[in-house]
Motif scaffolding. Structure first.
Motif, PDB file in Angstrom:
ATOM      1  N   ALA A   1     -11.330  50.563  98.573  1.00  0.00           N
ATOM      2  CA  ALA A   1     -12.716  50.715  99.009  1.00  0.00           C
ATOM      3  C   ALA A   1     -13.298  52.028  98.514  1.00  0.00           C
ATOM      4  N   LEU A   2     -12.496  53.077  98.541  1.00  0.00           N
ATOM      5  CA  LEU A   2     -12.963  54.385  98.094  1.00  0.00           C
ATOM      6  C   LEU A   2     -13.299  54.360  96.605  1.00  0.00           C
ATOM      7  N   PHE A   3     -12.416  53.771  95.792  1.00  0.00           N
ATOM      8  CA  PHE A   3     -12.650  53.736  94.357  1.00  0.00           C
ATOM      9  C   PHE A   3     -13.794  52.787  93.998  1.00  0.00           C
ATOM     10  N   ALA A   4     -13.990  51.757  94.804  1.00  0.00           N
ATOM     11  CA  ALA A   4     -15.055  50.792  94.513  1.00  0.00           C
ATOM     12  C   ALA A   4     -16.426  51.320  94.882  1.00  0.00           C
ATOM     13  N   ALA A   5     -16.526  52.042  95.993  1.00  0.00           N
ATOM     14  CA  ALA A   5     -17.844  52.494  96.456  1.00  0.00           C
ATOM     15  C   ALA A   5     -17.699  53.703  97.366  1.00  0.00           C
ATOM     16  N   ALA A   6     -17.445  54.869  96.765  1.00  0.00           N
ATOM     17  CA  ALA A   6     -17.354  56.102  97.542  1.00  0.00           C
ATOM     18  C   ALA A   6     -18.737  56.459  98.090  1.00  0.00           C
ATOM     19  N   SER A   7     -18.778  57.006  99.297  1.00  0.00           N
ATOM     20  CA  SER A   7     -20.049  57.324  99.943  1.00  0.00           C
ATOM     21  C   SER A   7     -20.445  58.787  99.780  1.00  0.00           C
ATOM     22  N   MET A   8     -19.478  59.686  99.806  1.00  0.00           N
ATOM     23  CA  MET A   8     -19.747  61.117  99.779  1.00  0.00           C
ATOM     24  C   MET A   8     -19.971  61.595  98.347  1.00  0.00           C
ATOM     25  N   PRO A   9     -21.039  62.340  98.066  1.00  0.00           N
ATOM     26  CA  PRO A   9     -21.285  62.826  96.706  1.00  0.00           C
ATOM     27  C   PRO A   9     -20.122  63.607  96.111  1.00  0.00           C
TER      28      PRO A   9
END
Length: 325
Positions: free
Chosen positions: A241-249
């Motif tokens: 999930a992190l690699f697909a769509a990280a939220s934090m700039p």
């Protein structure tokens, strides 16, 4: 119940300029048989957090009163040093960054591995030596029956790191902390060490914390990733999930800096501008705001908490702005 539970970890060090807060309110957990990757730039607090978990902070360190660290339900902060020594090696173990300084230069490999076996498992000298040979073989060291009588200076950097792993695994700990385990190793050796750690974690059902500054290291090896910045966890999510769509700039900046095979020849890697904040006198609001292209007045005025965004937790007032680009 998770094997390891860390609540509100806070560690500061007195300096001539004032208190330096290296870890600032970190909470996380690791389940049996799972791998948690902790990622961040140098100085983000990763190694200090690992030493807080192991109870290996220097005497000068000041910890927060609300900090709680539990291993298998036991409150580590309430245990006397003698009891902690029994747990280190037996229940939890750590692989340090530099195997040359972590290993004793005047002791043979067999004596260094056997020391833990005799202390925690009560093995005799001969039994401990035989078990040491088995452990050296298990971590892929060639000619283990010969190497067991050698000293660290007779081995390459990759071999020394394998010995450090053998020592950490000697008593089958439930939790292994690997702090930058591939520092100063060439790329091919790095992959071998990381593959070995992943295989040992799966084979033993052992929980592991993999600490690194490189998100590429945890890709495919960690079940979950916690990204640290300025002593805090700023994003935490399952690895995919992190690699697909990280939220934090900040996380997205780290991802953009990783070279990819499909990149065109000569493409310049993206870099995060600026530098990490002064932890003695951090900026008001979000610590990343001076380096963030999307920072607003709110970001500069008030630090965001770690919000729940479904599978991901993130500390950002405007995560959608970066994700939309």
């Amino acid at each position: 119940m998770s094997l390891l539970e860390v609540e509100n970890a806070r560690v500061a060090f007195p300096t001539a300029r004032g208190l330096l807060t290296a870890v600032d309110g970190v909470s996380l957990s690791v389940d049996e048989g799972r791998v948690l990757g902790i990622v961040g730039e140098s100085g983000s607090g990763k190694s200090v957090l690992s030493r807080a978990i192991m109870g290996l902070l220097p005497r000068s360190a000041r910890t927060g009163e609300a900090m709680r660290i539990r291993l298998g339900g036991r409150e580590l902060g309430a245990l006397p040093e003698r009891e902690l020594r029994r747990l280190r090696g037996r229940e939890m173990a750590m692989i340090f960054q530099d195997p040359m300084t972590a290993l004793n230069p005047v002791m043979t490999l067999g004596d260094q591995i056997g020391e833990s076996l005799r202390l925690h498992l009560g093995m005799g000298r001969r039994q401990a030596r035989d078990r040491s040979v088995e452990l050296l073989a298990a971590v892929g060291l060639p000619q283990p029956a010969t190497r067991v009588d050698q000293h660290p200076h007779q081995l390459s950097g990759g071999m020394r790191q394998r010995v450090a792993i053998a020592i950490a695994l000697a008593c089958d700990p439930r939790l292994l902390i690997a702090d930058e385990p591939t520092t100063a190793l060439d790329v091919t050796v790095q992959h071998g060490i990381l593959d070995l750690l992943q295989a040992q974690s799966r084979e033993r059902g052992m929980a592991m914390i993999l600490i690194t500054h490189d998100l590429g290291v945890v890709a495919g090896r960690a079940d979950e990733v916690a990204v640290m910045y300025a002593g805090r966890v700023v994003e935490q999510a399952p690895t995919r999930a992190l690699f697909a769509a990280a939220s934090m700039p900040y996380t997205r900046g780290l991802l953009a800096s990783i070279p990819r095979i499909e990149d065109a020849p000569g493409r310049r890697l993206e870099a995060i501008g600026g530098r990490p904040p002064d932890l003695v006198s951090p900026p008001a609001g979000c610590a990343f705001s001076p380096r963030c292209a999307h920072a607003s007045d709110l970001c500069r005025r008030q630090a965001p908490g770690l919000e729940d965004g479904g599978a991901t937790r993130f500390a950002c007032w405007h995560p959608a702005l970066e994700a939309a680009e």
